[in-house]
Scaffold this motif. Sequence first.
Motif, PDB file in Angstrom:
ATOM      1  N   ASP A 548      -1.984   4.409  24.078  1.00  0.00           N
ATOM      2  CA  ASP A 548      -1.383   3.161  23.902  1.00  0.00           C
ATOM      3  C   ASP A 548      -0.568   2.589  22.844  1.00  0.00           C
ATOM      4  O   ASP A 548      -0.984   1.871  22.182  1.00  0.00           O
ATOM      5  N   GLY A 549       0.522   3.455  22.780  1.00  0.00           N
ATOM      6  CA  GLY A 549       1.329   3.246  21.458  1.00  0.00           C
ATOM      7  C   GLY A 549       2.755   3.048  22.009  1.00  0.00           C
ATOM      8  O   GLY A 549       3.016   2.527  22.916  1.00  0.00           O
ATOM      9  N   ALA A 550       3.581   3.314  21.030  1.00  0.00           N
ATOM     10  CA  ALA A 550       5.142   3.181  21.137  1.00  0.00           C
ATOM     11  C   ALA A 550       5.746   3.882  20.059  1.00  0.00           C
ATOM     12  O   ALA A 550       5.165   4.005  19.099  1.00  0.00           O
ATOM     13  N   LEU A 551       7.040   4.298  20.607  1.00  0.00           N
ATOM     14  CA  LEU A 551       8.019   4.897  19.585  1.00  0.00           C
ATOM     15  C   LEU A 551       8.746   3.632  19.038  1.00  0.00           C
ATOM     16  O   LEU A 551       9.624   2.881  19.565  1.00  0.00           O
ATOM     17  N   VAL A 552       8.391   3.114  17.695  1.00  0.00           N
ATOM     18  CA  VAL A 552       8.909   2.093  17.214  1.00  0.00           C
ATOM     19  C   VAL A 552      10.482   2.157  16.679  1.00  0.00           C
ATOM     20  O   VAL A 552      10.941   3.078  16.058  1.00  0.00           O
ATOM     21  N   GLY A 553      11.205   1.107  17.013  1.00  0.00           N
ATOM     22  CA  GLY A 553      12.737   1.034  16.679  1.00  0.00           C
ATOM     23  C   GLY A 553      13.454   1.990  17.353  1.00  0.00           C
ATOM     24  O   GLY A 553      14.678   2.165  17.074  1.00  0.00           O
ATOM     25  N   MET A 554      13.031   2.758  18.375  1.00  0.00           N
ATOM     26  CA  MET A 554      13.680   3.691  19.368  1.00  0.00           C
ATOM     27  C   MET A 554      13.494   3.250  20.899  1.00  0.00           C
ATOM     28  O   MET A 554      12.216   3.574  21.182  1.00  0.00           O
ATOM     29  N   ASN A 555      14.317   2.867  21.610  1.00  0.00           N
ATOM     30  CA  ASN A 555      13.995   2.784  23.118  1.00  0.00           C
ATOM     31  C   ASN A 555      14.775   3.829  23.724  1.00  0.00           C
ATOM     32  O   ASN A 555      15.804   3.809  23.907  1.00  0.00           O
ATOM     33  N   LEU A 556      13.885   4.674  24.165  1.00  0.00           N
ATOM     34  CA  LEU A 556      14.385   6.076  25.104  1.00  0.00           C
ATOM     35  C   LEU A 556      15.087   5.517  26.470  1.00  0.00           C
ATOM     36  O   LEU A 556      15.838   6.054  27.022  1.00  0.00           O
ATOM     37  N   THR A 557      14.299   4.591  27.041  1.00  0.00           N
ATOM     38  CA  THR A 557      14.884   3.819  28.241  1.00  0.00           C
ATOM     39  C   THR A 557      16.427   3.287  28.016  1.00  0.00           C
ATOM     40  O   THR A 557      17.141   3.541  28.667  1.00  0.00           O
ATOM     41  N   LYS A 558      16.620   2.717  26.872  1.00  0.00           N
ATOM     42  CA  LYS A 558      17.978   2.418  26.553  1.00  0.00           C
ATOM     43  C   LYS A 558      18.859   3.441  26.354  1.00  0.00           C
ATOM     44  O   LYS A 558      20.057   3.462  26.963  1.00  0.00           O
ATOM     45  N   ALA A 559      18.625   4.225  25.643  1.00  0.00           N
ATOM     46  CA  ALA A 559      19.145   5.593  25.578  1.00  0.00           C
ATOM     47  C   ALA A 559      19.830   6.244  26.722  1.00  0.00           C
ATOM     48  O   ALA A 559      20.766   6.602  26.946  1.00  0.00           O
ATOM     49  N   VAL A 560      18.665   6.397  27.620  1.00  0.00           N
ATOM     50  CA  VAL A 560      19.172   6.862  29.141  1.00  0.00           C
ATOM     51  C   VAL A 560      20.070   6.287  29.760  1.00  0.00           C
ATOM     52  O   VAL A 560      21.147   6.726  30.336  1.00  0.00           O
ATOM     53  N   CYS A 561      19.813   4.910  29.744  1.00  0.00           N
ATOM     54  CA  CYS A 561      20.644   3.898  30.451  1.00  0.00           C
ATOM     55  C   CYS A 561      22.087   4.117  30.025  1.00  0.00           C
ATOM     56  O   CYS A 561      23.041   3.721  30.684  1.00  0.00           O
ATOM     57  N   PHE A 577      17.255  -4.882  26.700  1.00  0.00           N
ATOM     58  CA  PHE A 577      16.203  -3.846  26.343  1.00  0.00           C
ATOM     59  C   PHE A 577      15.531  -4.175  25.196  1.00  0.00           C
ATOM     60  O   PHE A 577      16.282  -4.941  24.294  1.00  0.00           O
ATOM     61  N   GLY A 578      14.431  -3.782  24.947  1.00  0.00           N
ATOM     62  CA  GLY A 578      13.478  -4.191  23.777  1.00  0.00           C
ATOM     63  C   GLY A 578      13.973  -2.965  22.687  1.00  0.00           C
ATOM     64  O   GLY A 578      14.489  -1.938  22.897  1.00  0.00           O
ATOM     65  N   GLU A 579      13.321  -3.218  21.541  1.00  0.00           N
ATOM     66  CA  GLU A 579      13.514  -2.152  20.445  1.00  0.00           C
ATOM     67  C   GLU A 579      12.724  -0.887  20.490  1.00  0.00           C
ATOM     68  O   GLU A 579      13.169   0.262  19.938  1.00  0.00           O
ATOM     69  N   ASN A 580      11.502  -0.969  21.301  1.00  0.00           N
ATOM     70  CA  ASN A 580      10.672   0.242  21.345  1.00  0.00           C
ATOM     71  C   ASN A 580      10.398   0.801  22.674  1.00  0.00           C
ATOM     72  O   ASN A 580      10.925   0.451  23.509  1.00  0.00           O
ATOM     73  N   THR A 581       9.797   2.077  22.545  1.00  0.00           N
ATOM     74  CA  THR A 581       9.636   2.596  23.756  1.00  0.00           C
ATOM     75  C   THR A 581       8.056   2.687  23.694  1.00  0.00           C
ATOM     76  O   THR A 581       7.283   3.586  23.286  1.00  0.00           O
ATOM     77  N   PRO A 582       7.150   1.826  24.598  1.00  0.00           N
ATOM     78  CA  PRO A 582       5.892   1.830  24.831  1.00  0.00           C
ATOM     79  C   PRO A 582       5.524   3.321  25.667  1.00  0.00           C
ATOM     80  O   PRO A 582       6.283   3.481  26.472  1.00  0.00           O
ATOM     81  N   PHE A 583       4.218   3.689  25.513  1.00  0.00           N
ATOM     82  CA  PHE A 583       3.797   4.692  26.260  1.00  0.00           C
ATOM     83  C   PHE A 583       2.313   4.580  26.497  1.00  0.00           C
ATOM     84  O   PHE A 583       1.712   3.971  25.554  1.00  0.00           O
ATOM     85  N   GLU A 584       1.702   5.300  27.726  1.00  0.00           N
ATOM     86  CA  GLU A 584       0.508   5.213  27.507  1.00  0.00           C
ATOM     87  C   GLU A 584      -0.235   6.232  26.735  1.00  0.00           C
ATOM     88  O   GLU A 584      -1.354   6.327  26.284  1.00  0.00           O
TER      89      GLU A 584
END
Length: 766
Positions: A548-561, A577-584
């Motif tokens: 239940d975390g996130a990569l803070v300050g980096m949005n991998l979805t945005k990078a791929v898009c 897009f937001g600033e973070n990449t949330p993950f399960e």
Amino acid sequence: MVWLKRLGLGIAAIVALFVVAIIYVVVFIDPNDFKQELQDVASKQANVTLRLDGDISWSFFPWLGLELADVGVALGSQSELVKFGKVEFGLAIMPLLNQTVQVDRVKIIDLEANLSVDKQGNPNWSNAATESDVAVENVPSTSTDGSQSPSEPLSLPNIQLDQLLVQNAQLQYRDEQNNMLLKTALDLELNNVRWDEAWPMLLNVAVEKSDLSGQEKIQSNITLGANLSIFPEKEAFSLEGLTLKTETKAAFLPVSPLVASVTVKQVDFDLPQENILIEKAQLTSMGATVSTSINAYQILSEPVFDGSLELADMNPRTLLAKLAIALPEMSDESALTNVSASLAVSGSSKKIQISPLTLNLDQTTLNTTAQVNLDPLYWDISVKGNALDVDRYLPTKSDEVATEVPSGTPAPTSSEVAELLPIELIRQLNGRVSIELENLKVLNLKLDSITAKSTQSNGLVKLEPLNVNLYSGSAMLNANLDARQNTPRISVYPDVKNVQIQPLLNDFMELEKIAGSTFINGNLDLTGNSIESLMGSLSGDLLVEVNDGALVGMNLTKAVCEGIAVTRNESLAKSSFGENTPFERLTFPAHIVDGEISTPGLTIAAVTLKVTGDGVISLPNKSLDYRTNIAFAGSELDNACRVKDTFTKLAFPVVCKGNFSDDPAGLCGPDLAGFGKVFADLAKIELNAKLDAEKARAKVKLEAEKARAEEKLAAEKARAQEKLDAEKVRAQEKLDAEKAKAKAKLKEEEDKAKEKLKNSLKGLFD
């Protein structure tokens, strides 16, 4: 009773005669006539040169008073050691009849004493004994019958002194061997000097110490007041109501004059019992007050003691400033401004027990119990406390600016790096310590609670275990610190559960790149004695899981898009897009060598992403170089990021590279060359899909033709089989008919044969 009356009259006559004799002596005899005789006796009996330049006078009743003026005393032919301006004393007459010395007053005025030691270490008072004295000392004591008599115990006279005054006494001690000159001026007053009773006393002393040239002076003024009681028969003494005040001046003292005062309610010393009791002693100086009470027993044989010590509220910063002692740099200027302590202690020459020691340090309270064995040295210490902020007492953490270090710049030496651990002290440790602390802050880490059990043995320190509650989770660590070698070595075996990693990393190293509930298991080894050396030597293996975390300050979805949009020559609305990449869930095994963390097998599972990756995070360089492959389901946040179902089968490359201090938003970006390859692969996939479709259609047609041919063949086979089956039936029927005929004919033949046989047999019996 006549004899008793006569005895009384006789005694009265003797007393009267004695009184008359004294009156006669006082009135008609001039004591100055005996000066020469006194000087001769002093010279012959004690090798003392006695100078009596002043008059000798006396008085009578109720005191026999004697006064001497201008008196000097020397040993042999040396210069005078002691001089008296005037000496006065008086004896009570009647107590003398009872062998009691009762002195009214003894007054010594303008006493001068000059003591010295030459360069060879010979004191000027060493010739006190004459040859006759030596001879007398060497002659054994004998009784009247000629036998040697044993030495008799010291018997003190029953002295009763109403007052003793010493005024303007000047004493000088000159030591040429040690280049020291000591000058003392004192006034002393004693009242009611009697055994077994209290003597009020007052002493004023001025002391000046210097070298022989009068330099390096130390001057002290001392005032002492007390009630002194001496008990000769008990071999004991007592001091009551002691007050001592001192004022010391010296150029080397940081505080001059240095003023201190001591008060003691009661001091009792009993020599036969070997006991000394000190009740309510208090020392006050420079804003600090220390109070103590001590009971000590058998001090000359097997000492046993108990006592208490209390330090009243004080400001250590103020005290150290007065002493010109510079404090080390501290991040909080209000730290170390309020300290108080209390201590209860007991023990012997073999063991000391403290229960408890309470230390109040600013907002922190520490309670300590301890037992220390002195031979061999070993301790067992337990510490409990709360609200301890260690960082307040450490230097301010300097802001580090990332700069390029010129080539050839030498690395800092070990002496230039601040050491974290006192190695020499650790090597002397030998014991056991348990700690329970709440609300602890150290190295900017906030710990809700910490419990630890540690053993120390000559440089080897073990934690078994250390339990910490921190950042909504817990950590259990078994750790070893080995300081027996030149470079300390630390081994850590962590078991971390449910710790929120983002605030921990942010507090510890200002790193906010990841958030979530963290679980860690593994082992770590570190060597060195500074943050830099420890981070640079960090090695080991860890298994890390973040939920239940996130990569803070980096949005991998945005990078791929962004990569998808570039390949389509379209623009992306980044604000979508937001600033973070949330993950399960994020999992990876971490392999660490010299502070370089590699994470093969990294997996991140998110709603629209599945990330795998590998790379290196460098703690010494505070940088990362990481490559991830992202399986992407597309995003409805921007039309430029629309994807076909085919995209979900692809892995898009994203590179994260830079320093920890860089802007997080710029750390990660698409690998455009990789994206081109992905789309080239996509075209191949689509072409292969068309070919596969044609192949599929041809295969379907072929399968249909084959099915029709097989169906016709099956029908022909069925008809042939039917005709064959009919032929088989007809043949079988014909065969069956032939068989029936043959059987009937055979039956007929058998019947005929049987009949013929019957007839033949019948003919035999007829």
